[in-house]
Motif scaffolding. Sequence first.
Motif, PDB file in Angstrom:
ATOM      1  N   MET A  66      58.190 -80.667 113.446  1.00  0.00           N
ATOM      2  CA  MET A  66      57.097 -80.403 114.375  1.00  0.00           C
ATOM      3  C   MET A  66      55.771 -80.644 113.662  1.00  0.00           C
ATOM      4  O   MET A  66      55.472 -80.012 112.651  1.00  0.00           O
ATOM      5  CB  MET A  66      57.187 -78.944 114.830  1.00  0.00           C
ATOM      6  N   CYS A  67      55.010 -81.591 114.191  1.00  0.00           N
ATOM      7  CA  CYS A  67      53.754 -81.965 113.549  1.00  0.00           C
ATOM      8  C   CYS A  67      52.770 -80.796 113.536  1.00  0.00           C
ATOM      9  O   CYS A  67      52.658 -80.042 114.504  1.00  0.00           O
ATOM     10  CB  CYS A  67      53.156 -83.150 114.298  1.00  0.00           C
ATOM     11  N   LEU A  68      52.058 -80.664 112.414  1.00  0.00           N
ATOM     12  CA  LEU A  68      51.085 -79.572 112.292  1.00  0.00           C
ATOM     13  C   LEU A  68      49.895 -79.783 113.219  1.00  0.00           C
ATOM     14  O   LEU A  68      49.155 -78.851 113.510  1.00  0.00           O
ATOM     15  CB  LEU A  68      50.577 -79.489 110.847  1.00  0.00           C
ATOM     16  N   HIS A  69      49.711 -81.023 113.678  1.00  0.00           N
ATOM     17  CA  HIS A  69      48.534 -81.321 114.489  1.00  0.00           C
ATOM     18  C   HIS A  69      48.697 -80.826 115.923  1.00  0.00           C
ATOM     19  O   HIS A  69      48.097 -79.834 116.315  1.00  0.00           O
ATOM     20  CB  HIS A  69      48.256 -82.836 114.450  1.00  0.00           C
ATOM     21  N   ARG A  70      49.541 -81.498 116.693  1.00  0.00           N
ATOM     22  CA  ARG A  70      49.712 -81.105 118.090  1.00  0.00           C
ATOM     23  C   ARG A  70      51.174 -80.835 118.430  1.00  0.00           C
ATOM     24  O   ARG A  70      51.546 -80.845 119.605  1.00  0.00           O
ATOM     25  CB  ARG A  70      49.153 -82.200 119.009  1.00  0.00           C
ATOM     26  N   GLY A  71      51.973 -80.626 117.408  1.00  0.00           N
ATOM     27  CA  GLY A  71      53.339 -80.158 117.635  1.00  0.00           C
ATOM     28  C   GLY A  71      54.359 -81.203 118.047  1.00  0.00           C
ATOM     29  O   GLY A  71      55.465 -80.848 118.451  1.00  0.00           O
ATOM     30  N   MET A  72      54.017 -82.483 117.952  1.00  0.00           N
ATOM     31  CA  MET A  72      54.997 -83.507 118.332  1.00  0.00           C
ATOM     32  C   MET A  72      56.147 -83.548 117.331  1.00  0.00           C
ATOM     33  O   MET A  72      56.004 -83.121 116.187  1.00  0.00           O
ATOM     34  CB  MET A  72      54.337 -84.894 118.360  1.00  0.00           C
ATOM     35  N   GLN A  73      57.271 -84.140 117.780  1.00  0.00           N
ATOM     36  CA  GLN A  73      58.397 -84.310 116.874  1.00  0.00           C
ATOM     37  C   GLN A  73      58.051 -85.436 115.904  1.00  0.00           C
ATOM     38  O   GLN A  73      57.813 -86.566 116.319  1.00  0.00           O
ATOM     39  CB  GLN A  73      59.639 -84.654 117.689  1.00  0.00           C
ATOM     40  N   ARG A  86      56.023 -90.255 109.509  1.00  0.00           N
ATOM     41  CA  ARG A  86      54.711 -90.357 110.163  1.00  0.00           C
ATOM     42  C   ARG A  86      54.833 -89.987 111.627  1.00  0.00           C
ATOM     43  O   ARG A  86      55.660 -90.534 112.358  1.00  0.00           O
ATOM     44  CB  ARG A  86      54.138 -91.767 110.033  1.00  0.00           C
ATOM     45  N   CYS A  87      53.994 -89.060 112.044  1.00  0.00           N
ATOM     46  CA  CYS A  87      54.030 -88.613 113.432  1.00  0.00           C
ATOM     47  C   CYS A  87      53.576 -89.759 114.339  1.00  0.00           C
ATOM     48  O   CYS A  87      52.536 -90.369 114.105  1.00  0.00           O
ATOM     49  CB  CYS A  87      53.133 -87.396 113.614  1.00  0.00           C
ATOM     50  N   PRO A  88      54.368 -90.046 115.385  1.00  0.00           N
ATOM     51  CA  PRO A  88      54.014 -91.188 116.231  1.00  0.00           C
ATOM     52  C   PRO A  88      52.781 -90.943 117.118  1.00  0.00           C
ATOM     53  O   PRO A  88      52.237 -91.893 117.670  1.00  0.00           O
ATOM     54  CB  PRO A  88      55.264 -91.394 117.095  1.00  0.00           C
ATOM     55  N   TYR A  89      52.314 -89.714 117.235  1.00  0.00           N
ATOM     56  CA  TYR A  89      51.221 -89.433 118.175  1.00  0.00           C
ATOM     57  C   TYR A  89      49.859 -89.861 117.612  1.00  0.00           C
ATOM     58  O   TYR A  89      49.216 -90.761 118.131  1.00  0.00           O
ATOM     59  CB  TYR A  89      51.253 -87.936 118.523  1.00  0.00           C
ATOM     60  N   HIS A  90      49.410 -89.226 116.531  1.00  0.00           N
ATOM     61  CA  HIS A  90      48.109 -89.597 115.956  1.00  0.00           C
ATOM     62  C   HIS A  90      48.235 -90.099 114.518  1.00  0.00           C
ATOM     63  O   HIS A  90      47.241 -90.338 113.863  1.00  0.00           O
ATOM     64  CB  HIS A  90      47.138 -88.412 115.974  1.00  0.00           C
ATOM     65  N   GLY A  91      49.469 -90.176 114.045  1.00  0.00           N
ATOM     66  CA  GLY A  91      49.702 -90.813 112.758  1.00  0.00           C
ATOM     67  C   GLY A  91      49.561 -89.931 111.525  1.00  0.00           C
ATOM     68  O   GLY A  91      49.434 -90.445 110.414  1.00  0.00           O
ATOM     69  N   TRP A  92      49.588 -88.625 111.651  1.00  0.00           N
ATOM     70  CA  TRP A  92      49.602 -87.791 110.444  1.00  0.00           C
ATOM     71  C   TRP A  92      50.915 -88.088 109.705  1.00  0.00           C
ATOM     72  O   TRP A  92      51.966 -88.238 110.342  1.00  0.00           O
ATOM     73  CB  TRP A  92      49.559 -86.291 110.798  1.00  0.00           C
ATOM     74  N   SER A  93      50.823 -88.150 108.377  1.00  0.00           N
ATOM     75  CA  SER A  93      52.075 -88.429 107.666  1.00  0.00           C
ATOM     76  C   SER A  93      52.355 -87.389 106.583  1.00  0.00           C
ATOM     77  O   SER A  93      51.448 -86.782 106.008  1.00  0.00           O
ATOM     78  CB  SER A  93      52.084 -89.851 107.104  1.00  0.00           C
TER      79      SER A  93
END
Length: 398
Positions: A66-73, A86-93
């Motif tokens: 779960m991404c720390l940013h907006r919780g995406m997988q 790398r999170c596919p939503y905003h690209g945090w890695s």
Amino acid sequence: MIPAHIYNDKELFELEKERLFSRSWLFVAHESEVPEAGDYVVRRVLEDSFIISRDEQGQVRTLFNMCLHRGMQVCRAVMGHASHFRCPYHGWSYRNDGRLVGLPFHKEAYGGEEGFKKKGQTLLPAPSLATYNGLIFISMDPDAEPLEEFLGDFKFYLDYYTKQSADGIELRGPQRWRVKANWKIGAENFAGDMYHTPQTHTSVVEIGLFREPKAEKRKDGTTYWAGNGGGTTYKLPEGGLEERLRYVGYPDEMIARMKEQWTQEQLDVVGKDGFMISAASLFPNMSFVHNWPRVEEGSDEVLPFISIRVWQPISENETEVLSWFAVDKNAPEEYKALSYTAYLMCFGSGGMFEQDDVEELGLADQHGGWPDGAATVAQQPYGHAGERAERRGTFDLR
Ligand code: FES
Ligand SMILES: [Fe+2]
């Protein structure tokens, strides 16, 4: 008697999640599934997804997917090999140990470290993590009792499945499928329902998959409760330790390693008492099978296989089954191949036992809701307790 609605009750299912699954140790993977740094598998536990990875230091991590940013997988694959996610939503890695390392437009969007501290941020780890014989367990309870205490005396039986030599087991799989049944029905079936074998699996006996042709013989054995687990055993014919292990199909070199590995008491269950472990369940939803079918038609030779499974609850009347093949790492290659065949013949999505069981488990639950006041008999009728395989302890329902 227990009320039948416990197998189809939404409210109760919510309570189980809150009071059982949030406090118990839950099996998620085996270390052999992530042998190299960078290997990972993704596993679901109720509504949560976890990345089980081996980081660059070789340490096993169990991270909320779960991404720390907006919780995406963050990771969408089921298994693989990666140094970063790398999170596919905003690209945090994130590195495979969970550390946040990439944050696109950190300066422009957040004003750099001053505005939002990237350093020290990490994907959330499962609150508790522990392993036994390479089996990786997590708990949602940060103050969970030590895993070994939770397992208790069940460790004694767990070793037969997972420690046949110093290097333990390796896993293949899992196969996954869903059944329209409550998770408890499967877990209970494996925990001690020897009673169903002669009836549900008649056809498997009739086609000659087993050496003992009489259905009667197929239920000779004993059940046990030990720590947070319980299971069934089969009674073996007269003979000593080696003879009996050979009888279920173990080659001599594997028997020699078992003798080095198991305690005298564990060896005596087979050699003196004449019991061989069969199915078992560890509270709440992990199960094991050990059986020894004929793998070649017309031959009297049998070969054992081990399978591990999880009854992953989806809802009060749907369960995802995960079924792995397990084999001793040091077993000869030819044995591994035949043992895998034996497993596929019996269990897994195409296995003959599986077809019988799924038919029953599904139908047991398809009453459009159990009628008010309906009850099922919880007690298993077989319990010819052996000297050592006695019933000890009970499930702690807390
Ligand atoms: S939700 Fe993952 S980067 Fe935004
Ligand atoms: Fe069965």
